[in-house]
Design a protein around this motif. Structure first.
Motif, PDB file in Angstrom:
ATOM      1  N   PRO A   1       0.809  -1.224   0.000  1.00  0.00           N
ATOM      2  CA  PRO A   1       0.000   0.000   0.000  1.00  0.00           C
ATOM      3  C   PRO A   1       0.839   1.269   0.000  1.00  0.00           C
ATOM      4  O   PRO A   1       0.404   2.312  -0.489  1.00  0.00           O
ATOM      5  CB  PRO A   1      -0.838  -0.101   1.280  1.00  0.00           C
ATOM      6  N   GLU A   2       2.068   1.173   0.528  1.00  0.00           N
ATOM      7  CA  GLU A   2       2.928   2.369   0.606  1.00  0.00           C
ATOM      8  C   GLU A   2       3.230   2.964  -0.767  1.00  0.00           C
ATOM      9  O   GLU A   2       3.514   4.157  -0.886  1.00  0.00           O
ATOM     10  CB  GLU A   2       4.238   2.018   1.313  1.00  0.00           C
ATOM     11  N   VAL A   3       3.186   2.112  -1.809  1.00  0.00           N
ATOM     12  CA  VAL A   3       3.555   2.614  -3.130  1.00  0.00           C
ATOM     13  C   VAL A   3       2.555   3.662  -3.617  1.00  0.00           C
ATOM     14  O   VAL A   3       2.895   4.541  -4.413  1.00  0.00           O
ATOM     15  CB  VAL A   3       3.668   1.445  -4.137  1.00  0.00           C
ATOM     16  N   PHE A   4       1.315   3.587  -3.109  1.00  0.00           N
ATOM     17  CA  PHE A   4       0.299   4.549  -3.532  1.00  0.00           C
ATOM     18  C   PHE A   4       0.435   5.889  -2.813  1.00  0.00           C
ATOM     19  O   PHE A   4      -0.296   6.834  -3.111  1.00  0.00           O
ATOM     20  CB  PHE A   4      -1.093   3.958  -3.316  1.00  0.00           C
ATOM     21  N   LYS A   5       1.378   5.949  -1.881  1.00  0.00           N
ATOM     22  CA  LYS A   5       1.648   7.215  -1.196  1.00  0.00           C
ATOM     23  C   LYS A   5       2.874   7.912  -1.776  1.00  0.00           C
ATOM     24  O   LYS A   5       3.207   9.022  -1.341  1.00  0.00           O
ATOM     25  CB  LYS A   5       1.848   6.964   0.294  1.00  0.00           C
ATOM     26  N   GLN A   6       3.541   7.258  -2.713  1.00  0.00           N
ATOM     27  CA  GLN A   6       4.700   7.877  -3.338  1.00  0.00           C
ATOM     28  C   GLN A   6       4.263   8.886  -4.394  1.00  0.00           C
ATOM     29  O   GLN A   6       3.126   8.845  -4.885  1.00  0.00           O
ATOM     30  CB  GLN A   6       5.594   6.806  -3.968  1.00  0.00           C
ATOM     31  N   SER A   7       5.181   9.738  -4.772  1.00  0.00           N
ATOM     32  CA  SER A   7       4.863  10.809  -5.722  1.00  0.00           C
ATOM     33  C   SER A   7       4.981  10.323  -7.163  1.00  0.00           C
ATOM     34  O   SER A   7       5.612  10.965  -8.008  1.00  0.00           O
ATOM     35  CB  SER A   7       5.788  12.002  -5.474  1.00  0.00           C
ATOM     36  N   LEU A   8       4.362   9.190  -7.437  1.00  0.00           N
ATOM     37  CA  LEU A   8       4.462   8.612  -8.772  1.00  0.00           C
ATOM     38  C   LEU A   8       3.535   9.321  -9.743  1.00  0.00           C
ATOM     39  O   LEU A   8       2.396   9.683  -9.407  1.00  0.00           O
ATOM     40  CB  LEU A   8       4.123   7.122  -8.744  1.00  0.00           C
ATOM     41  N   ASP A   9       4.017   9.488 -10.949  1.00  0.00           N
ATOM     42  CA  ASP A   9       3.200   9.991 -12.046  1.00  0.00           C
ATOM     43  C   ASP A   9       2.803   8.843 -12.966  1.00  0.00           C
ATOM     44  O   ASP A   9       1.719   8.843 -13.550  1.00  0.00           O
ATOM     45  CB  ASP A   9       3.977  11.052 -12.825  1.00  0.00           C
ATOM     46  N   VAL A  10       3.684   7.839 -13.090  1.00  0.00           N
ATOM     47  CA  VAL A  10       3.442   6.651 -13.909  1.00  0.00           C
ATOM     48  C   VAL A  10       3.718   5.425 -13.054  1.00  0.00           C
ATOM     49  O   VAL A  10       4.771   5.334 -12.401  1.00  0.00           O
ATOM     50  CB  VAL A  10       4.355   6.645 -15.156  1.00  0.00           C
ATOM     51  N   PHE A  11       2.786   4.470 -13.068  1.00  0.00           N
ATOM     52  CA  PHE A  11       2.931   3.252 -12.274  1.00  0.00           C
ATOM     53  C   PHE A  11       2.421   2.070 -13.095  1.00  0.00           C
ATOM     54  O   PHE A  11       1.219   1.866 -13.242  1.00  0.00           O
ATOM     55  CB  PHE A  11       2.140   3.382 -10.972  1.00  0.00           C
ATOM     56  N   PHE A  12       3.359   1.295 -13.657  1.00  0.00           N
ATOM     57  CA  PHE A  12       3.026   0.166 -14.515  1.00  0.00           C
ATOM     58  C   PHE A  12       3.460  -1.138 -13.838  1.00  0.00           C
ATOM     59  O   PHE A  12       4.659  -1.348 -13.623  1.00  0.00           O
ATOM     60  CB  PHE A  12       3.716   0.277 -15.877  1.00  0.00           C
ATOM     61  N   VAL A  13       2.493  -1.995 -13.512  1.00  0.00           N
ATOM     62  CA  VAL A  13       2.814  -3.305 -12.929  1.00  0.00           C
ATOM     63  C   VAL A  13       2.139  -4.428 -13.722  1.00  0.00           C
ATOM     64  O   VAL A  13       2.056  -5.558 -13.246  1.00  0.00           O
ATOM     65  CB  VAL A  13       2.392  -3.393 -11.451  1.00  0.00           C
ATOM     66  N   ASN A  14       1.663  -4.125 -14.914  1.00  0.00           N
ATOM     67  CA  ASN A  14       0.930  -5.137 -15.676  1.00  0.00           C
ATOM     68  C   ASN A  14       1.819  -6.312 -16.073  1.00  0.00           C
ATOM     69  O   ASN A  14       3.038  -6.230 -16.106  1.00  0.00           O
ATOM     70  CB  ASN A  14       0.291  -4.519 -16.919  1.00  0.00           C
TER      71      ASN A  14
END
Length: 435
Positions: A215-228
């Motif tokens: 869940p912590e990854v959704f608190k990072q300042s990401l603009d692009v998040f690809f885990v497909n």
């Protein structure tokens, strides 16, 4: 008549001769005794002389002196041994990339890019690495990425890297883009990336990661998040609503459960999101209608069910919407078909029964696909038996059912914003493993 000598005369001559011989015999015997036999040289044994030794081979010409490695910048001198050490671990290089990694100026190596330092405009350092498509194989990236102190961008799509990501990567002060897609990484989500404070781009698609996405990854300042295209198998956490990311792909994993209602909290940023080909279930949250910047939404090929909420009509910037391959039923909201920017709306392979005039216009225009549903007056529909069997079975009743027929876009929670990005399809390009 001749005169014959008398016998007495002959006898006298013979006697005289004998006396002479006896007189001189000692002399002859003395001479004979004193004469040495002739000297005879013994036969000479001929011994062949050994052949002269072969001349020694000529000395090889002296090797040219190896010129000293000249490293033009102090910061490059730090990373030169790091790169050479990593080069020694490369086990496959079909394109011959590492053959260019010679000499002291690493800025000239293929795949390495240098920039002036933020704290010293006259000095150069490795700022970016682009190994995309190089097909390099190495057992680990540990001791390489994390040992390049000025690295800001690392892209390595389509290689054969494996191993783990060192926690030391979090010490890199400038790193903001990390692309490990289409490699051979396995195990859990790499926890090292959670500590990279400035990370805005994270792409780990097309590997064999499994387990859960922290869940912590959704608190990072990401603009692009690809885990497909991994093997993540979990419910999407409620913390998903805290992400500032604009482009997200969960596609082709094993995510389960409902799409969290917290998705509505991403309304000011979320632009494209792909949920397709998982095991998501339940009803679509009406909060999806609040995603005022959304241009792409794909929930195809899951086990979602229920009615489509009329709040989808608030997605004023929507261009690509895919709800195909689920168990949606009932009527297709006319509010959805009234969206002005739609380029593609797929509702195929569901159990819809009714479409209104606006939707029928989209069908004629080739924008709306409703094949394999239960709309009796349209072609290419399910059989009556298939549809009757589905509607005879008990179905999930979505909570707040009345809200699914409401389309109050003037509600502050569902109010559309200004025009979003017109460049849709960034997330769909992530489904191509070589991009």
């Amino acid at each position: 008549m001749g005169i014959l000598p008398s016998s007495s005369s002959s006898s006298s001559s013979l006697n005289r001769l004998i006396r002479i011989l006896l007189l001189h015999l000692p002399f002859f015997l003395c001479v004979a005794c004193q004469r040495k036999p002739p000297h005879r040289t013994p036969p000479r044994t001929i011994v062949s002389a050994p052949p002269p030794p072969s001349p020694p081979p000529p000395s090889p010409p002296p090797l040219p002196e190896t010129p000293p490695i000249i490293i033009p910048e102090p910061r490059l001198a730090v990373v030169y041994p790091v790169v050479q050490k990593f080069k020694a671990t490369v086990t496959s290089d079909p394109l011959g990339v590492t053959s260019t990694w010679v000499g002291g100026d690493v800025c000239q190596y293929k795949g390495f890019y240098c920039e002036n330092l933020p704290d010293n405009s006259t000095a150069r350092a490795i700022a970016a690495i682009d190994f995309n498509g190089f097909q390099l194989a190495a057992p680990s990236l540990d001791g390489f990425i994390d040992a390049l102190p000025d690295l800001a961008v690392f892209h390595a799509n389509t290689n054969l890297f494996s191993g783990t990501i060192s926690p030391k990567i979090a010490t890199l002060p400038y790193l903001y883009e990390l692309d490990l897609s289409n490699n051979k990484f396995t195990g859990v989500f790499p926890p090292a990336v959670l500590a990279i404070s400035g990370l805005t781009f994270l792409d780990i698609r097309y590997n064999s990661f499994s387990g859960t996405v922290p869940p912590e990854v959704f608190k990072q300042s990401l603009d692009v998040f690809f885990v497909n295209n991994n093997n993540f198998n979990q419910q999407i956490p409620d913390d998903f609503g805290k992400t500032p990311a604009r482009y997200i792909t969960f596609a082709n994993n094993k995510f389960t459960g409902q799409i969290p209602h917290s998705i509505g909290n991403t309304s000011s940023t979320l632009t494209e999101i792909l949920f397709l080909n998982n095991f998501l279930s339940g009803c679509l949250p009406i909060e999806i209608g609040s995603l005022k910047r959304l241009t792409v939404l794909d929930v195809g090929d899951n086990v979602l069910t229920g009615l489509l909420p009329a709040s989808l009509g608030c997605l004023s910037n929507a261009e690509q919407l895919n709800f195909a391959g689920n168990f949606f039923y009932g009527r297709v909201p006319e509010e959805l078909c009234a969206l002005e920017n739609l380029q593609n709306l797929s509702l195929s392979d569901n159990y819809f029964k009714k479409v209104g005039p606006k939707c029928r216009k989209l069908i004629r225009d080739g924008i709306l696909d409703v094949r394999n549903n239960c709309i009796r007056d349209l072609p290419d529909q399910r059989s009556r038996i298939d549809c009757a069997s589905f509607y005879f079975k008990p179905k999930l009743i979505c909570p707040d059912l009345i809200s699914y027929d409401e389309n109050n876009c003037t509600d502050a929670h569902l109010q559309p914003g200004g025009k979003g990005s017109r460049k849709s399809g960034i997330t769909y390009s992530a489904l191509d493993k070589h991009r």
